[in-house]
Write a protein that holds these residues in place. Sequence first.
Motif, PDB file in Angstrom:
ATOM      1  N   CYS A  57       0.833  -1.207   0.000  1.00  0.00           N
ATOM      2  CA  CYS A  57       0.000   0.000   0.000  1.00  0.00           C
ATOM      3  C   CYS A  57       0.869   1.259   0.000  1.00  0.00           C
ATOM      4  CB  CYS A  57      -0.946   0.006   1.201  1.00  0.00           C
ATOM      5  SG  CYS A  57      -2.179  -1.312   1.140  1.00  0.00           S
ATOM      6  N   GLY A  58       1.911   1.250   0.821  1.00  0.00           N
ATOM      7  CA  GLY A  58       2.844   2.373   0.849  1.00  0.00           C
ATOM      8  C   GLY A  58       3.562   2.538  -0.478  1.00  0.00           C
ATOM      9  N   MET A  59       3.847   1.414  -1.142  1.00  0.00           N
ATOM     10  CA  MET A  59       4.514   1.446  -2.448  1.00  0.00           C
ATOM     11  C   MET A  59       3.642   2.159  -3.482  1.00  0.00           C
ATOM     12  SD  MET A  59       5.620  -1.761  -4.867  1.00  0.00           S
ATOM     13  CE  MET A  59       3.929  -2.201  -5.197  1.00  0.00           C
ATOM     14  N   ILE A  60       2.350   1.902  -3.462  1.00  0.00           N
ATOM     15  CA  ILE A  60       1.436   2.548  -4.414  1.00  0.00           C
ATOM     16  C   ILE A  60       1.398   4.052  -4.165  1.00  0.00           C
ATOM     17  CG2 ILE A  60      -0.995   2.716  -5.113  1.00  0.00           C
ATOM     18  CD1 ILE A  60      -1.107  -0.374  -4.539  1.00  0.00           C
ATOM     19  N   VAL A  61       1.333   4.441  -2.908  1.00  0.00           N
ATOM     20  CA  VAL A  61       1.373   5.867  -2.559  1.00  0.00           C
ATOM     21  C   VAL A  61       2.693   6.475  -3.022  1.00  0.00           C
ATOM     22  CG1 VAL A  61       1.481   7.498  -0.615  1.00  0.00           C
ATOM     23  CG2 VAL A  61      -0.232   5.666  -0.624  1.00  0.00           C
ATOM     24  N   SER A  62       3.780   5.790  -2.764  1.00  0.00           N
ATOM     25  CA  SER A  62       5.108   6.270  -3.134  1.00  0.00           C
ATOM     26  C   SER A  62       5.245   6.453  -4.645  1.00  0.00           C
ATOM     27  CB  SER A  62       6.171   5.291  -2.627  1.00  0.00           C
ATOM     28  OG  SER A  62       7.457   5.740  -2.961  1.00  0.00           O
ATOM     29  N   TYR A  63       4.804   5.475  -5.405  1.00  0.00           N
ATOM     30  CA  TYR A  63       4.891   5.583  -6.865  1.00  0.00           C
ATOM     31  C   TYR A  63       4.126   6.809  -7.356  1.00  0.00           C
ATOM     32  CZ  TYR A  63       3.879   4.884 -11.788  1.00  0.00           C
ATOM     33  OH  TYR A  63       3.732   5.086 -13.138  1.00  0.00           O
ATOM     34  N   THR A  64       2.904   6.939  -6.908  1.00  0.00           N
ATOM     35  CA  THR A  64       2.044   8.027  -7.372  1.00  0.00           C
ATOM     36  C   THR A  64       2.651   9.396  -7.048  1.00  0.00           C
ATOM     37  OG1 THR A  64       0.121   6.608  -7.027  1.00  0.00           O
ATOM     38  CG2 THR A  64      -0.288   8.964  -7.239  1.00  0.00           C
ATOM     39  N   LEU A  65       3.094   9.573  -5.819  1.00  0.00           N
ATOM     40  CA  LEU A  65       3.641  10.870  -5.412  1.00  0.00           C
ATOM     41  C   LEU A  65       5.018  11.130  -6.023  1.00  0.00           C
ATOM     42  CD1 LEU A  65       2.548  10.958  -1.657  1.00  0.00           C
ATOM     43  CD2 LEU A  65       1.473  12.103  -3.616  1.00  0.00           C
ATOM     44  N   ASN A  66       5.856  10.108  -6.101  1.00  0.00           N
ATOM     45  CA  ASN A  66       7.183  10.304  -6.694  1.00  0.00           C
ATOM     46  C   ASN A  66       7.094  10.625  -8.176  1.00  0.00           C
ATOM     47  OD1 ASN A  66       9.302  10.137  -4.747  1.00  0.00           O
ATOM     48  ND2 ASN A  66       8.722   8.016  -4.429  1.00  0.00           N
ATOM     49  N   LYS A  67       6.211   9.959  -8.872  1.00  0.00           N
ATOM     50  CA  LYS A  67       6.053  10.213 -10.302  1.00  0.00           C
ATOM     51  C   LYS A  67       5.692  11.676 -10.540  1.00  0.00           C
ATOM     52  CE  LYS A  67       3.702   8.651 -14.472  1.00  0.00           C
ATOM     53  NZ  LYS A  67       4.901   8.653 -15.282  1.00  0.00           N
ATOM     54  N   PHE A  71       8.867  -0.004 -11.039  1.00  0.00           N
ATOM     55  CA  PHE A  71       8.819   0.494  -9.668  1.00  0.00           C
ATOM     56  C   PHE A  71       8.566  -0.658  -8.700  1.00  0.00           C
ATOM     57  CE2 PHE A  71       7.030   2.603  -5.968  1.00  0.00           C
ATOM     58  CZ  PHE A  71       7.804   3.750  -5.858  1.00  0.00           C
ATOM     59  N   ALA A  72       7.633  -1.530  -9.065  1.00  0.00           N
ATOM     60  CA  ALA A  72       7.289  -2.667  -8.207  1.00  0.00           C
ATOM     61  C   ALA A  72       8.448  -3.648  -8.078  1.00  0.00           C
ATOM     62  CB  ALA A  72       6.049  -3.372  -8.746  1.00  0.00           C
ATOM     63  N   ILE A  73       9.199  -3.845  -9.155  1.00  0.00           N
ATOM     64  CA  ILE A  73      10.366  -4.742  -9.104  1.00  0.00           C
ATOM     65  C   ILE A  73      11.387  -4.209  -8.101  1.00  0.00           C
ATOM     66  CG2 ILE A  73      12.363  -5.611 -10.418  1.00  0.00           C
ATOM     67  CD1 ILE A  73       9.853  -7.056 -11.176  1.00  0.00           C
ATOM     68  N   VAL A  74      11.717  -2.929  -8.221  1.00  0.00           N
ATOM     69  CA  VAL A  74      12.673  -2.328  -7.299  1.00  0.00           C
ATOM     70  C   VAL A  74      12.116  -2.366  -5.873  1.00  0.00           C
ATOM     71  CG1 VAL A  74      13.859  -0.195  -6.647  1.00  0.00           C
ATOM     72  CG2 VAL A  74      13.743  -0.874  -9.049  1.00  0.00           C
ATOM     73  N   PHE A 123      17.629   4.374   1.180  1.00  0.00           N
ATOM     74  CA  PHE A 123      18.673   4.693   0.197  1.00  0.00           C
ATOM     75  C   PHE A 123      18.726   3.666  -0.931  1.00  0.00           C
ATOM     76  CE2 PHE A 123      19.989   7.186   3.855  1.00  0.00           C
ATOM     77  CZ  PHE A 123      20.126   8.424   3.247  1.00  0.00           C
ATOM     78  N   TRP A 124      18.423   2.433  -0.623  1.00  0.00           N
ATOM     79  CA  TRP A 124      18.342   1.392  -1.658  1.00  0.00           C
ATOM     80  C   TRP A 124      17.278   1.798  -2.681  1.00  0.00           C
ATOM     81  CZ3 TRP A 124      20.496  -3.204  -3.159  1.00  0.00           C
ATOM     82  CH2 TRP A 124      19.738  -3.999  -3.996  1.00  0.00           C
ATOM     83  N   ASN A 125      16.088   2.083  -2.187  1.00  0.00           N
ATOM     84  CA  ASN A 125      14.991   2.433  -3.088  1.00  0.00           C
ATOM     85  C   ASN A 125      15.276   3.707  -3.880  1.00  0.00           C
ATOM     86  OD1 ASN A 125      13.308   0.239  -2.629  1.00  0.00           O
ATOM     87  ND2 ASN A 125      12.343   1.191  -0.874  1.00  0.00           N
ATOM     88  N   TYR A 126      15.827   4.715  -3.216  1.00  0.00           N
ATOM     89  CA  TYR A 126      16.123   5.975  -3.906  1.00  0.00           C
ATOM     90  C   TYR A 126      17.106   5.744  -5.053  1.00  0.00           C
ATOM     91  CZ  TYR A 126      17.748  10.661  -4.932  1.00  0.00           C
ATOM     92  OH  TYR A 126      18.087  11.819  -5.586  1.00  0.00           O
ATOM     93  N   SER A 127      18.154   5.018  -4.769  1.00  0.00           N
ATOM     94  CA  SER A 127      19.181   4.782  -5.785  1.00  0.00           C
ATOM     95  C   SER A 127      18.599   4.114  -7.025  1.00  0.00           C
ATOM     96  CB  SER A 127      20.290   3.908  -5.221  1.00  0.00           C
ATOM     97  OG  SER A 127      20.948   4.571  -4.186  1.00  0.00           O
ATOM     98  N   PHE A 128      17.805   3.101  -6.815  1.00  0.00           N
ATOM     99  CA  PHE A 128      17.304   2.346  -7.957  1.00  0.00           C
ATOM    100  C   PHE A 128      16.058   2.951  -8.592  1.00  0.00           C
ATOM    101  CE2 PHE A 128      20.096  -0.657  -5.885  1.00  0.00           C
ATOM    102  CZ  PHE A 128      20.834  -1.101  -6.978  1.00  0.00           C
ATOM    103  N   GLN A 129      15.162   3.531  -7.803  1.00  0.00           N
ATOM    104  CA  GLN A 129      13.975   4.153  -8.392  1.00  0.00           C
ATOM    105  C   GLN A 129      14.362   5.344  -9.265  1.00  0.00           C
ATOM    106  OE1 GLN A 129      11.501   2.453  -8.485  1.00  0.00           O
ATOM    107  NE2 GLN A 129      10.947   1.580  -6.530  1.00  0.00           N
ATOM    108  N   SER A 130      15.304   6.135  -8.793  1.00  0.00           N
ATOM    109  CA  SER A 130      15.690   7.323  -9.557  1.00  0.00           C
ATOM    110  C   SER A 130      16.395   6.980 -10.857  1.00  0.00           C
ATOM    111  CB  SER A 130      16.569   8.245  -8.705  1.00  0.00           C
ATOM    112  OG  SER A 130      17.759   7.576  -8.348  1.00  0.00           O
ATOM    113  N   ARG A 131      17.103   5.880 -10.883  1.00  0.00           N
ATOM    114  CA  ARG A 131      17.886   5.537 -12.063  1.00  0.00           C
ATOM    115  C   ARG A 131      17.200   4.535 -12.984  1.00  0.00           C
ATOM    116  NH1 ARG A 131      21.610   6.779  -8.099  1.00  0.00           N
ATOM    117  NH2 ARG A 131      23.168   8.263  -8.790  1.00  0.00           N
TER     118      ARG A 131
END
Length: 137
Positions: free
Chosen positions: A57-67, A85-88, A124-132
Amino acid sequence: MVQILAKKIPPRLPLGTLISFLQVGIIASLVDLGLLYVFTEYFGIWYLLSAAASYICGMIVSYTLNKRFTFHNVNKQYIWQFFLFAIVSTSGLIVNISVMFFAVTFFSIYYLYAKVISMCITFFWNYSFQSRITFQV
């Protein structure tokens, strides 16, 4: 050889992007923690199963807001991008659940405290991979 590798390494991301990612992460984490508590305490679901459900649930919120707010991403391939996004995030979920399990089982840390510790580790794991990977900044 070094020049070829240097071209493959993405440039540093701006500090503002990291701060926005942190702000979105706080919102998503509050959703995650709140649902973890509700699922575990009110519905009686095992804490690790609750943690997985609340993380999603937090992942869905994160994807929407980060995008929208962090990366100002206009990519219209929502399904493909959410899949990345879900893979990372799933790799982050594995870290998250593992840290929680070890903290609770071997160190007798209260499951909500263990969740906060695991969130700090996966940030930091998520930031590194989501951003790239997902948003290709």
